[in-house]
Design an enzyme around this catalytic site. Structure first.
Site, PDB file in Angstrom:
ATOM      1  N   ASP A   1      42.494  35.511  14.245  1.00  0.00           N
ATOM      2  CA  ASP A   1      42.898  36.492  15.111  1.00  0.00           C
ATOM      3  C   ASP A   1      42.050  37.769  15.109  1.00  0.00           C
ATOM      4  OD1 ASP A   1      46.199  37.926  16.025  1.00  0.00           O
ATOM      5  OD2 ASP A   1      44.162  38.800  16.287  1.00  0.00           O
TER       6      ASP A   1
ATOM      7  N   TYR B   1      44.944  46.264  32.095  1.00  0.00           N
ATOM      8  CA  TYR B   1      44.245  45.251  32.083  1.00  0.00           C
ATOM      9  C   TYR B   1      42.743  45.204  32.448  1.00  0.00           C
ATOM     10  CZ  TYR B   1      42.070  40.682  32.617  1.00  0.00           C
ATOM     11  OH  TYR B   1      41.388  39.555  32.857  1.00  0.00           O
TER      12      TYR B   1
ATOM     13  N   ILE C   1      57.263  35.027  46.495  1.00  0.00           N
ATOM     14  CA  ILE C   1      56.040  35.659  46.877  1.00  0.00           C
ATOM     15  C   ILE C   1      56.349  37.281  46.766  1.00  0.00           C
ATOM     16  CG2 ILE C   1      54.789  36.429  48.837  1.00  0.00           C
ATOM     17  CD1 ILE C   1      55.060  33.608  50.070  1.00  0.00           C
TER      18      ILE C   1
ATOM     19  N   ASN D   1      39.852  34.734  41.206  1.00  0.00           N
ATOM     20  CA  ASN D   1      40.970  34.084  40.732  1.00  0.00           C
ATOM     21  C   ASN D   1      40.695  32.392  40.371  1.00  0.00           C
ATOM     22  OD1 ASN D   1      42.104  36.323  42.225  1.00  0.00           O
ATOM     23  ND2 ASN D   1      43.977  35.456  41.678  1.00  0.00           N
TER      24      ASN D   1
ATOM     25  N   LEU E   1      45.964  31.136  19.251  1.00  0.00           N
ATOM     26  CA  LEU E   1      46.873  30.125  19.602  1.00  0.00           C
ATOM     27  C   LEU E   1      48.189  31.064  20.120  1.00  0.00           C
ATOM     28  CD1 LEU E   1      46.884  27.025  17.298  1.00  0.00           C
ATOM     29  CD2 LEU E   1      45.612  27.643  19.484  1.00  0.00           C
TER      30      LEU E   1
ATOM     31  N   LYS F   1      39.060  45.689  30.315  1.00  0.00           N
ATOM     32  CA  LYS F   1      37.700  44.831  30.708  1.00  0.00           C
ATOM     33  C   LYS F   1      36.470  45.966  30.718  1.00  0.00           C
ATOM     34  CE  LYS F   1      39.354  40.466  29.999  1.00  0.00           C
ATOM     35  NZ  LYS F   1      38.701  39.459  28.991  1.00  0.00           N
TER      36      LYS F   1
ATOM     37  N   THR G   1      36.575  41.022  35.150  1.00  0.00           N
ATOM     38  CA  THR G   1      37.764  40.783  36.016  1.00  0.00           C
ATOM     39  C   THR G   1      37.468  41.366  37.370  1.00  0.00           C
ATOM     40  OG1 THR G   1      40.111  41.165  36.419  1.00  0.00           O
ATOM     41  CG2 THR G   1      39.131  42.628  34.982  1.00  0.00           C
TER      42      THR G   1
END
Ligand code: UDP
Length: 328
Positions: free
Chosen positions: A51, A142, A206, A171, A33, A146, A118
């Site tokens: 966890d 990140y 942006i 995405n 959570l 992965k 990803t």
């Protein structure tokens, strides 16, 4: 099958858990959570607040639930930008969580694994759209985390004979009437654009308009979260037949940030003011998937491929839940 879904209180994990249940699977959700919401967990799922960083908690889950057929691993720190600020959260914590999960799963005799991977594996693609066999250059800590989890699964196959599918999402976006994207703080483009439409933010910033793209803003391939869920179910069912596989998941069409804003203005009927700020570190200019392999091998066919459908479904959820799961 009886499956564990880590991160099943999160955005993609909860929607996949609901679809797995709808397809007759038995689902055990494990989530800490940190970003997830208890209210997002489908009520028919067995729930564990735990966890993955804590090996003893992970061991306890596999002691309690015997006969697990597969593990779908969604739980993760997931932000490209944050990973450039806090690399060890990714390079350590994402790996420790994955290693704890995989080690105890293998010890419990689990043989099937599905990993949320990803498009951030492809920082310098040679071809666009990006095929599943494109060479891997992670674009951030990140992406690197992965990639290492993909390698962990490959070594597990070699040593233990387990099977895996790595699904490299481009995405993820969109929602269902019951579930949607609710991060705090929100970092992703489409929910931020919709928060502007709802009047919850003054404007969008942006991140850079000097990329080598048609209007200078980054190009991304948005894919509906229900289409991702479908891919997980197909991949899980095919593991025994096809063996371990890696797949890219997208619609094969890229949209710039300005194009997303324009479609969102049409879908919502509201103006989306924006300003242009500096680039966000770690962002590649363009990421568009070729999903040719998963289409050919698993018959995956997106049911909601248009930006109007994707943003429209997200808008429905955000309008019905303007404060996210806080409204639940
Ligand atoms: N983006 C943006 N402003 C925002 C959030 C995102 O310009 O407030 C850009 C981001 O730099 C990227 C694209 O929108 O080029 C999609 O970002 P998101 O974080 O949604 O997904 P990512 O591509 O990082 O997985």
């Amino acid at each position: 099958m009886k499956v564990i879904v880590t991160g099943g209180a999160g955005y993609i994990g909860s929607i996949c858990a609901a679809e797995l249940l709808a397809n007759g699977h038995e689902v055990i959700v494990v989530d800490n959570l940190y970003q997830g919401h208890r209210a997002a967990v489908p009520p028919e799922a067995i729930w564990h607040h735990a966890d993955l960083g804590d090996a003893a908690q992970v061991a306890g889950i596999f002691r309690q639930h015997r006969g697990i057929d597969g593990v779908l691993h969604f739980a993760s720190y997931t932000l490209v930008g944050e990973s450039m600020q806090q690399p060890f959260r990714y390079l350590r914590d994402n790996l420790v969580a994955g290693a704890n999960l995989f080690e105890h799963a293998v010890a419990a005799g689990v043989g099937r694994f599905i990993l949320s991977s990803t498009a951030n594996l492809f920082d310098r693609p040679e071809r666009m759209p990006i095929e599943a066999d494109e060479h891997i250059v992670p674009g951030s800590p990140y992406g690197e985390s992965k990639f290492f989890l993909e390698r962990m699964l490959a070594w597990m196959e070699r040593i233990y004979g387990t099977r895996y599918a790595c699904l490299r999402y481009f995405n993820a976006a969109g929602g269902t009437p019951q579930r949607g994207e609710d991060h705090s703080p929100e970092h992703h483009l489409i929910p931020i654009v919709l928060q502007v439409a709802l009047g919850q933010r003054e404007q969008l910033t942006i991140f850079g308009d000097d990329y080598p793209t048609r209007d200078g803003t980054c190009v991304r391939d948005y894919v509906h979260v229900l289409d991702l869920a479908q891919a997980h179910i197909l991949a899980l069912n095919a593991l025994d037949r096809l063996g371990s596989r890696v797949y890219n998941l997208g619609n094969g069409t890229g949209f710039t940030i300005r194009e997303v804003v324009r479609v969102a203005e049409v879908v919502t009927g509201r103006p989306i003011p924006f300003v242009v700020g500096p680039r966000r570190p770690g962002d590649p200019a363009e990421l568009v998937a070729s999903a040719a392999r998963i289409r050919a091998e698993l018959g995956w066919a997106p049911r909601y491929p248009t930006l109007e459908q994707i943003i429209g479904s997200a808008w429905q959820w955000h309008r019905a839940h303007p404060h996210g799961y806080g409204d639940a």
